[in-house]
Motif scaffolding. Structure first.
Motif, mmCIF file in Angstrom:
data_model
loop_
_atom_site.group_PDB
_atom_site.id
_atom_site.type_symbol
_atom_site.label_atom_id
_atom_site.label_comp_id
_atom_site.label_asym_id
_atom_site.label_seq_id
_atom_site.Cartn_x
_atom_site.Cartn_y
_atom_site.Cartn_z
ATOM 1 N N LYS A 1 43.730 22.811 -21.818
ATOM 2 C CA LYS A 1 44.020 22.954 -23.255
ATOM 3 C C LYS A 1 45.093 21.962 -23.689
ATOM 4 O O LYS A 1 45.013 21.358 -24.761
ATOM 5 C CB LYS A 1 44.446 24.392 -23.559
ATOM 6 N N ILE A 2 46.106 21.790 -22.852
ATOM 7 C CA ILE A 2 47.175 20.834 -23.153
ATOM 8 C C ILE A 2 46.617 19.415 -23.186
ATOM 9 O O ILE A 2 46.920 18.629 -24.089
ATOM 10 C CB ILE A 2 48.302 20.944 -22.106
ATOM 11 N N ILE A 3 45.803 19.083 -22.191
ATOM 12 C CA ILE A 3 45.210 17.741 -22.122
ATOM 13 C C ILE A 3 44.317 17.484 -23.326
ATOM 14 O O ILE A 3 44.339 16.390 -23.906
ATOM 15 C CB ILE A 3 44.408 17.581 -20.806
ATOM 16 N N TYR A 4 43.551 18.490 -23.715
ATOM 17 C CA TYR A 4 42.682 18.308 -24.878
ATOM 18 C C TYR A 4 43.497 18.010 -26.130
ATOM 19 O O TYR A 4 43.194 17.065 -26.878
ATOM 20 C CB TYR A 4 41.812 19.546 -25.115
ATOM 21 N N GLU A 5 44.539 18.784 -26.366
ATOM 22 C CA GLU A 5 45.342 18.624 -27.581
ATOM 23 C C GLU A 5 46.155 17.332 -27.562
ATOM 24 O O GLU A 5 46.242 16.635 -28.579
ATOM 25 C CB GLU A 5 46.285 19.826 -27.751
ATOM 26 N N ASP A 6 46.719 17.004 -26.410
ATOM 27 C CA ASP A 6 47.658 15.872 -26.336
ATOM 28 C C ASP A 6 46.995 14.532 -26.056
ATOM 29 O O ASP A 6 47.543 13.480 -26.428
ATOM 30 C CB ASP A 6 48.713 16.142 -25.257
ATOM 31 N N ILE A 7 45.837 14.543 -25.408
ATOM 32 C CA ILE A 7 45.206 13.280 -24.996
ATOM 33 C C ILE A 7 43.823 13.090 -25.604
ATOM 34 O O ILE A 7 43.553 12.075 -26.253
ATOM 35 C CB ILE A 7 45.127 13.192 -23.459
ATOM 36 N N LEU A 8 42.937 14.056 -25.388
ATOM 37 C CA LEU A 8 41.556 13.877 -25.824
ATOM 38 C C LEU A 8 41.409 13.898 -27.347
ATOM 39 O O LEU A 8 40.711 13.049 -27.922
ATOM 40 C CB LEU A 8 40.661 14.947 -25.196
ATOM 41 N N LYS A 9 42.057 14.825 -27.985
ATOM 42 C CA LYS A 9 41.939 14.935 -29.443
ATOM 43 C C LYS A 9 42.406 13.667 -30.150
ATOM 44 O O LYS A 9 41.717 13.169 -31.054
ATOM 45 C CB LYS A 9 42.712 16.158 -29.943
ATOM 46 N N PRO A 10 43.549 13.087 -29.764
ATOM 47 C CA PRO A 10 43.959 11.815 -30.385
ATOM 48 C C PRO A 10 42.976 10.674 -30.126
ATOM 49 O O PRO A 10 42.768 9.829 -31.000
ATOM 50 C CB PRO A 10 45.319 11.535 -29.735
ATOM 51 N N LYS A 11 42.369 10.644 -28.939
ATOM 52 C CA LYS A 11 41.379 9.602 -28.655
ATOM 53 C C LYS A 11 40.158 9.742 -29.564
ATOM 54 O O LYS A 11 39.644 8.756 -30.093
ATOM 55 C CB LYS A 11 40.938 9.673 -27.185
ATOM 56 N N ILE A 12 39.698 10.964 -29.741
ATOM 57 C CA ILE A 12 38.549 11.213 -30.616
ATOM 58 C C ILE A 12 38.890 10.822 -32.045
ATOM 59 O O ILE A 12 38.071 10.230 -32.754
ATOM 60 C CB ILE A 12 38.138 12.702 -30.554
ATOM 61 N N ALA A 13 40.103 11.144 -32.461
ATOM 62 C CA ALA A 13 40.533 10.805 -33.827
ATOM 63 C C ALA A 13 40.572 9.305 -34.032
ATOM 64 O O ALA A 13 40.148 8.785 -35.069
ATOM 65 C CB ALA A 13 41.905 11.418 -34.093
ATOM 66 N N SER A 14 41.056 8.591 -33.028
ATOM 67 C CA SER A 14 41.181 7.138 -33.135
ATOM 68 C C SER A 14 39.840 6.434 -33.070
ATOM 69 O O SER A 14 39.554 5.537 -33.861
ATOM 70 C CB SER A 14 42.088 6.622 -32.012
ATOM 71 N N PHE A 15 39.006 6.855 -32.140
ATOM 72 C CA PHE A 15 37.764 6.130 -31.870
ATOM 73 C C PHE A 15 36.608 6.542 -32.763
ATOM 74 O O PHE A 15 35.755 5.731 -33.120
ATOM 75 C CB PHE A 15 37.368 6.331 -30.403
ATOM 76 N N LEU B 1 39.197 -0.818 -26.123
ATOM 77 C CA LEU B 1 37.961 -0.086 -26.397
ATOM 78 C C LEU B 1 37.529 -0.266 -27.849
ATOM 79 O O LEU B 1 36.348 -0.509 -28.129
ATOM 80 C CB LEU B 1 38.183 1.398 -26.082
ATOM 81 N N GLU B 2 38.494 -0.178 -28.748
ATOM 82 C CA GLU B 2 38.214 -0.376 -30.175
ATOM 83 C C GLU B 2 37.693 -1.793 -30.408
ATOM 84 O O GLU B 2 36.763 -2.008 -31.200
ATOM 85 C CB GLU B 2 39.487 -0.140 -30.998
ATOM 86 N N ALA C 1 36.999 8.867 -35.591
ATOM 87 C CA ALA C 1 37.489 9.536 -36.804
ATOM 88 C C ALA C 1 37.451 11.054 -36.681
ATOM 89 O O ALA C 1 37.196 11.770 -37.651
ATOM 90 C CB ALA C 1 36.689 9.085 -38.020
ATOM 91 N N GLY C 2 37.711 11.545 -35.463
ATOM 92 C CA GLY C 2 37.791 12.985 -35.253
ATOM 93 C C GLY C 2 36.475 13.670 -34.959
ATOM 94 O O GLY C 2 36.449 14.877 -34.689
ATOM 95 N N LEU C 3 35.369 12.934 -34.996
ATOM 96 C CA LEU C 3 34.059 13.539 -34.748
ATOM 97 C C LEU C 3 33.787 13.614 -33.248
ATOM 98 O O LEU C 3 33.876 12.618 -32.536
ATOM 99 C CB LEU C 3 32.960 12.719 -35.422
ATOM 100 N N LYS C 4 33.436 14.798 -32.781
ATOM 101 C CA LYS C 4 33.115 14.965 -31.371
ATOM 102 C C LYS C 4 31.697 14.471 -31.088
ATOM 103 O O LYS C 4 30.857 14.414 -31.983
ATOM 104 C CB LYS C 4 33.226 16.443 -30.972
ATOM 105 N N LEU C 5 31.443 14.160 -29.837
ATOM 106 C CA LEU C 5 30.126 13.684 -29.417
ATOM 107 C C LEU C 5 29.245 14.912 -29.142
ATOM 108 O O LEU C 5 28.961 15.266 -27.999
ATOM 109 C CB LEU C 5 30.245 12.808 -28.172
ATOM 110 N N ASP C 6 28.812 15.552 -30.223
ATOM 111 C CA ASP C 6 28.076 16.805 -30.078
ATOM 112 C C ASP C 6 26.762 16.817 -30.864
ATOM 113 O O ASP C 6 26.281 17.865 -31.283
ATOM 114 C CB ASP C 6 28.943 17.985 -30.509
ATOM 115 N N ASN C 7 26.182 15.627 -31.061
ATOM 116 C CA ASN C 7 24.951 15.513 -31.856
ATOM 117 C C ASN C 7 23.824 14.892 -31.042
ATOM 118 O O ASN C 7 23.078 14.041 -31.522
ATOM 119 C CB ASN C 7 25.224 14.662 -33.101
#
Length: 217
Positions: free
Chosen positions: A105-119, A210-211, A121-127
């Motif tokens: 949970k900590i890793i998701y909030e502190d690392i993964l969530k910011p990466k998703i936001a940056s790369f 990556l960007e 725009a906050g959309l998860k790869l769930d489609n």
């Protein structure tokens, strides 16, 4: 002990050689989405996606390490907050599952969530439902990251799922083979060291890199 060795000049060289072992013409008969599971894998995946006229993306993930041992991978958490645990290691080190899930949970909030936001725009790869997916990485060693991403993607009810990598450990093949439609690789090694051992050039790829790769034509 003699270690198996193979060298690629760089990720581009590895990608070109990997494309040669893929049934490109047959795959082009359908639509594909190519998904990398690491920053380094993304550089290879972009070349493969171009060969397939496919869409390209990345499944962000992070490793969870054993307490007081930052070299021992015990689990992986993906950007969809799914956690895959290395059960044998967790049992042998008597690691509390609460530690793993709280850490995820900590890793998701502190690392993964910011990466998703940056790369993205906050959309998860769930489609990915109903799509043909080709997962790509620059190497597969233990296979924990790959298995975590495979299972995360399978849970989206995709049409098919295949894996491609230039080089992997022989030990990782049975597990991957058992839950995917196809596995493509150039070389399997009985005694896998680490990716840098098999590439002449393998520079780190940051989020900024990556960007940049994403924006390049």
């Amino acid at each position: 002990m003699n270690l198996d060795k193979i060298y690629f000049k760089n990720r581009e060289d590895a990608a070109r050689k990997l494309a040669d072992v893929l049934p490109i013409d047959n795959m082009r008969l359908e639509e594909w989405t190519v998904i990398a599971v690491s920053n380094g894998g993304y550089a290879i995946a972009k070349i493969i996606a171009r060969e397939l006229n496919a869409k390209l993306d990345i499944m962000f993930n992070e490793k969870i390490y054993a307490p007081n041992n930052e070299e021992c991978e015990i689990a992986v958490v993906t950007e969809l907050e799914e956690v895959l645990i290395h059960e044998e290691l967790v049992k042998s080190f008597d690691i509390d599952l609460n530690y793993i899930y709280s850490k995820s949970k900590i890793i998701y909030e502190d690392i993964l969530k910011p990466k998703i936001a940056s790369f993205r725009a906050g959309l998860k790869l769930d489609n990915l439902e109903g799509k043909n997916i080709l997962i790509v990485d620059e190497d597969i060693n233990i296979g924990l990251v790959m298995m975590a991403c495979i299972k995360t993607i399978i849970n989206q009810k995709v049409k098919s799922i295949s894996v491609a990598t230039p080089i992997l450990s022989t030990a990782s093949i049975p597990a991957i083979d058992s839950i995917t439609d196809d596995l493509y690789y150039i070389k399997s090694l009985d005694h896998f060291v680490e990716a840098t051992h098999y590439y002449e050039e393998l520079e780190d790829i940051s989020m900024e890199d990556l960007e940049r790769i994403k924006k390049e034509g």
